[in-house]
Design a protein around this motif. Sequence first.
Motif, mmCIF file in Angstrom:
data_model
loop_
_atom_site.group_PDB
_atom_site.id
_atom_site.type_symbol
_atom_site.label_atom_id
_atom_site.label_comp_id
_atom_site.label_asym_id
_atom_site.label_seq_id
_atom_site.Cartn_x
_atom_site.Cartn_y
_atom_site.Cartn_z
ATOM 1 N N PRO A 65 45.350 18.370 33.489
ATOM 2 C CA PRO A 65 46.313 16.836 33.455
ATOM 3 C C PRO A 65 46.398 16.932 31.760
ATOM 4 C CG PRO A 65 43.993 16.351 34.507
ATOM 5 C CD PRO A 65 44.386 18.373 34.118
ATOM 6 N N ILE A 66 45.622 16.966 31.520
ATOM 7 C CA ILE A 66 46.206 16.573 29.662
ATOM 8 C C ILE A 66 46.966 18.056 29.463
ATOM 9 C CG2 ILE A 66 45.605 17.211 27.030
ATOM 10 C CD1 ILE A 66 43.085 16.376 27.830
ATOM 11 N N ASP A 67 47.487 18.865 29.729
ATOM 12 C CA ASP A 67 48.271 19.955 28.581
ATOM 13 C C ASP A 67 49.886 19.803 29.848
ATOM 14 O OD1 ASP A 67 46.555 21.319 27.434
ATOM 15 O OD2 ASP A 67 46.205 23.233 28.892
ATOM 16 N N GLN A 68 49.602 19.057 31.521
ATOM 17 C CA GLN A 68 50.360 18.642 31.462
ATOM 18 C C GLN A 68 50.911 17.058 31.314
ATOM 19 O OE1 GLN A 68 48.934 18.017 35.709
ATOM 20 N NE2 GLN A 68 49.274 19.890 36.247
ATOM 21 N N MET A 69 50.341 16.514 31.106
ATOM 22 C CA MET A 69 51.254 15.485 29.752
ATOM 23 C C MET A 69 52.084 15.114 28.695
ATOM 24 S SD MET A 69 48.817 11.919 29.137
ATOM 25 C CE MET A 69 47.246 12.543 28.190
ATOM 26 N N THR A 70 51.214 16.497 27.819
ATOM 27 C CA THR A 70 51.593 17.374 26.602
ATOM 28 C C THR A 70 53.096 17.932 27.175
ATOM 29 O OG1 THR A 70 49.493 17.557 25.624
ATOM 30 C CG2 THR A 70 51.072 18.980 24.902
ATOM 31 N N ASP A 71 52.895 18.790 28.284
ATOM 32 C CA ASP A 71 54.436 19.096 28.496
ATOM 33 C C ASP A 71 55.131 18.336 28.358
ATOM 34 O OD1 ASP A 71 54.496 22.046 27.894
ATOM 35 O OD2 ASP A 71 53.393 22.129 30.250
ATOM 36 N N ARG A 72 54.981 17.148 28.893
ATOM 37 C CA ARG A 72 56.054 15.781 29.268
ATOM 38 C C ARG A 72 56.279 15.721 28.049
ATOM 39 N NH1 ARG A 72 52.731 15.493 33.899
ATOM 40 N NH2 ARG A 72 51.243 13.806 32.697
ATOM 41 N N ALA A 73 55.702 15.623 27.168
ATOM 42 C CA ALA A 73 55.965 15.036 25.828
ATOM 43 C C ALA A 73 56.965 16.009 24.518
ATOM 44 C CB ALA A 73 54.882 14.926 24.898
ATOM 45 N N LEU A 74 56.588 17.268 25.221
ATOM 46 C CA LEU A 74 57.788 18.060 24.270
ATOM 47 C C LEU A 74 58.578 17.700 24.618
ATOM 48 C CD1 LEU A 74 54.491 20.213 24.111
ATOM 49 C CD2 LEU A 74 55.189 19.665 22.289
ATOM 50 N N ALA B 49 54.906 12.033 16.927
ATOM 51 C CA ALA B 49 55.805 11.521 18.168
ATOM 52 C C ALA B 49 55.269 11.672 18.919
ATOM 53 C CB ALA B 49 57.337 12.522 17.720
ATOM 54 N N VAL B 50 54.852 13.808 19.434
ATOM 55 C CA VAL B 50 54.449 13.653 20.246
ATOM 56 C C VAL B 50 53.331 13.295 21.588
ATOM 57 C CG1 VAL B 50 53.642 15.542 21.978
ATOM 58 C CG2 VAL B 50 54.829 16.120 19.966
ATOM 59 N N LEU B 51 52.133 12.519 20.318
ATOM 60 C CA LEU B 51 51.551 11.671 20.278
ATOM 61 C C LEU B 51 51.564 10.308 20.984
ATOM 62 C CD1 LEU B 51 48.595 12.713 18.470
ATOM 63 C CD2 LEU B 51 48.698 13.374 20.857
ATOM 64 N N ASP B 52 52.835 9.561 19.889
ATOM 65 C CA ASP B 52 53.533 8.472 20.888
ATOM 66 C C ASP B 52 54.177 8.514 21.885
ATOM 67 O OD1 ASP B 52 54.432 5.906 20.300
ATOM 68 O OD2 ASP B 52 56.155 6.748 20.504
ATOM 69 N N HIS B 53 54.507 9.952 22.347
ATOM 70 C CA HIS B 53 54.683 9.437 23.653
ATOM 71 C C HIS B 53 53.495 9.774 24.745
ATOM 72 C CE1 HIS B 53 57.082 11.479 27.322
ATOM 73 N NE2 HIS B 53 57.907 11.015 27.061
ATOM 74 N N MET B 54 52.553 10.525 24.833
ATOM 75 C CA MET B 54 51.669 11.016 25.258
ATOM 76 C C MET B 54 50.467 9.016 25.838
ATOM 77 S SD MET B 54 49.957 14.144 24.017
ATOM 78 C CE MET B 54 48.761 14.782 24.814
ATOM 79 N N ALA B 55 50.229 8.404 24.843
ATOM 80 C CA ALA B 55 49.782 7.783 24.544
ATOM 81 C C ALA B 55 50.167 6.289 25.534
ATOM 82 C CB ALA B 55 49.673 7.013 23.411
ATOM 83 N N ARG B 56 52.052 6.412 25.560
ATOM 84 C CA ARG B 56 52.142 5.670 25.915
ATOM 85 C C ARG B 56 52.253 5.841 27.339
ATOM 86 N NH1 ARG B 56 56.149 2.506 22.903
ATOM 87 N NH2 ARG B 56 55.163 2.915 20.897
ATOM 88 N N GLU B 57 52.212 7.052 28.218
ATOM 89 C CA GLU B 57 51.842 7.630 28.984
ATOM 90 C C GLU B 57 51.077 7.430 29.882
ATOM 91 O OE1 GLU B 57 51.661 11.711 32.139
ATOM 92 O OE2 GLU B 57 52.751 11.996 30.292
#
Length: 160
Positions: free
Chosen positions: A80-89, A146-154
């Motif tokens: 799930p972490i990798d999926q969340m990261t993929d959505r942020a990339l 940028a990626v972590l900001d997107h992940m954190a907001r999700e």
Amino acid sequence: MSTQHGNLSGNQRRKMKSAARLYAVQALFQMEQSSQTVEAVKREFLDHRFGASYDGAEMLDGDVDLFADVLERAVNYQAPIDQMTDRALVAKWPLGRIDPTLRALFRAAGAEFAVQSTPPKVVITEYVDVARAFFEEGKEPKFVNAVLDHMAREARPDAF
């Protein structure tokens, strides 16, 4: 609070948490590159890296509890972490195509986003600092931010 932190100042605790995050990224990178188990890598870091001396340089002691927790969560919730990261990339840069150090960093940060104890903005700042330790020059720290900001907001929309 663990007994390890009993007599430490707030600044010392922050440094230990920062060191634990750096060690967690290194350990996750090592696990991916060597296919070692989380237990083997955790033991190596605790026995040989936390507070060790290398060529006269002292390694920092890290927060053992945070280190172990980040590793366990990153491994147990990697999909799930990798999926969340993929959505942020961006679409052209799937997780499998980025630098393995950044992959390890995103997994460690993603593991922390799942826990409610540390504010997401603190987690972002800490891991951007880790990125700076690995990539002194270049665009990686801004990319990580940028990626972590997107992940954190999700992961923690309530915190924004």
